[in-house]
Design a protein around this motif. Sequence first.
Motif, mmCIF file in Angstrom:
data_model
loop_
_atom_site.group_PDB
_atom_site.id
_atom_site.type_symbol
_atom_site.label_atom_id
_atom_site.label_comp_id
_atom_site.label_asym_id
_atom_site.label_seq_id
_atom_site.Cartn_x
_atom_site.Cartn_y
_atom_site.Cartn_z
ATOM 1 N N UNK A 135 -4.130 -8.611 -42.265
ATOM 2 C CA UNK A 135 -4.601 -8.733 -40.879
ATOM 3 C C UNK A 135 -5.901 -9.530 -40.852
ATOM 4 N N UNK A 136 -6.182 -10.140 -39.708
ATOM 5 C CA UNK A 136 -7.471 -10.805 -39.531
ATOM 6 C C UNK A 136 -8.501 -9.758 -39.074
ATOM 7 N N UNK A 137 -9.773 -9.967 -39.396
ATOM 8 C CA UNK A 137 -10.798 -8.980 -39.022
ATOM 9 C C UNK A 137 -10.749 -8.589 -37.553
ATOM 10 N N UNK A 138 -10.521 -9.558 -36.666
ATOM 11 C CA UNK A 138 -10.530 -9.269 -35.230
ATOM 12 C C UNK A 138 -9.492 -8.235 -34.821
ATOM 13 N N UNK A 139 -8.452 -8.091 -35.629
ATOM 14 C CA UNK A 139 -7.379 -7.154 -35.286
ATOM 15 C C UNK A 139 -7.749 -5.719 -35.651
ATOM 16 N N UNK A 140 -8.877 -5.553 -36.336
ATOM 17 C CA UNK A 140 -9.282 -4.219 -36.784
ATOM 18 C C UNK A 140 -10.345 -3.622 -35.865
ATOM 19 N N UNK A 141 -10.382 -2.300 -35.825
ATOM 20 C CA UNK A 141 -11.437 -1.613 -35.072
ATOM 21 C C UNK A 141 -12.771 -1.783 -35.804
ATOM 22 N N UNK A 142 -13.854 -1.440 -35.121
ATOM 23 C CA UNK A 142 -15.179 -1.536 -35.725
ATOM 24 C C UNK A 142 -15.293 -0.712 -37.005
ATOM 25 N N UNK A 143 -14.723 0.483 -36.978
ATOM 26 C CA UNK A 143 -14.790 1.361 -38.146
ATOM 27 C C UNK A 143 -13.988 0.803 -39.309
#
Length: 221
Positions: A135-143
């Motif tokens: 996944x790309x970072x943007x697809x992940x939550x802050x945590x």
Amino acid sequence: MIEFQSVSKKYSDSASTLALADVSLNIAKGELVYLAGPSGAGKSTLMKMVAAIERPTSGRVIVNGQDVSRIRKAGIPFLRRNLGLIFQNQRLLNDRHILANVMLPLLVTGAHAAQAEQRARAALDKVGLLDRALALPMALSGGEQQRVAIARAIVNRPQIILADEPTANLDRAAADKVIDALHAFHSVGVTCVISSHDDEILDKAARVIRLEHGHVVGGAA
Ligand code: ADP
Ligand code: ADP
């Protein structure tokens, strides 16, 4: 493992206040220590000195037997290879997937791609994010992004982890997962220093060094 001897720090562009004022402390190998105190107390400054990102105005900082307050520029990469840094200003590269972000520190130090990928996958597994590797970072939550930052920080197997406000802007559940991930590295022998201005996250069982206005007001011994 980390020793501060009467360390003071005055930033050149600040009028008269000391960011750190005569700080002396000892952190032993394998210890888990929280750095507590309000915003502006000097927590980041203290951690930056361990990594030679900032230098003391006076006093000495000893890391692994080395005086890093006087370290030469050429020695800094070797110092940082032993440190896992989780700092606010270190963003993930948004155009590369998670796995590539975590592989990067290994590739920089000359590891082969196949070995780097294997170790990056192992690091992601340890923070519970192996299933998000592509996944790309943007697809992940802050945590989740913060846990990727932890994976990236530990992929070189550092002896010391420095995490500056790793739970900032996270909700309770996400913060707990970040702290659990850090504690897991402590449990396998890594020395961990975690800062927070939020007393909620302080582990009651762990040692807490408290800073106020650059002074240590508890936990230094
Ligand atoms: P904390 O991490 O506890 O919030 P900091 O170490 O960031 O505290 O800051 C300690 C003090 O040093 C604050 O008064 C802050 O404004 C000052 N300070 C931090 N970094 C700089 C800098 N690069 N230049 C000038 N002053 C700074
Ligand atoms: P220079 O090469 O000019 O001495 P530094 O290495 O001191 O620059 O880094 C400049 C800024 O980048 C620092 O103020 C610090 O906040 C940040 N920085 C550099 N290296 C790291 C690192 N390994 N971890 C976290 N922040 C870093």
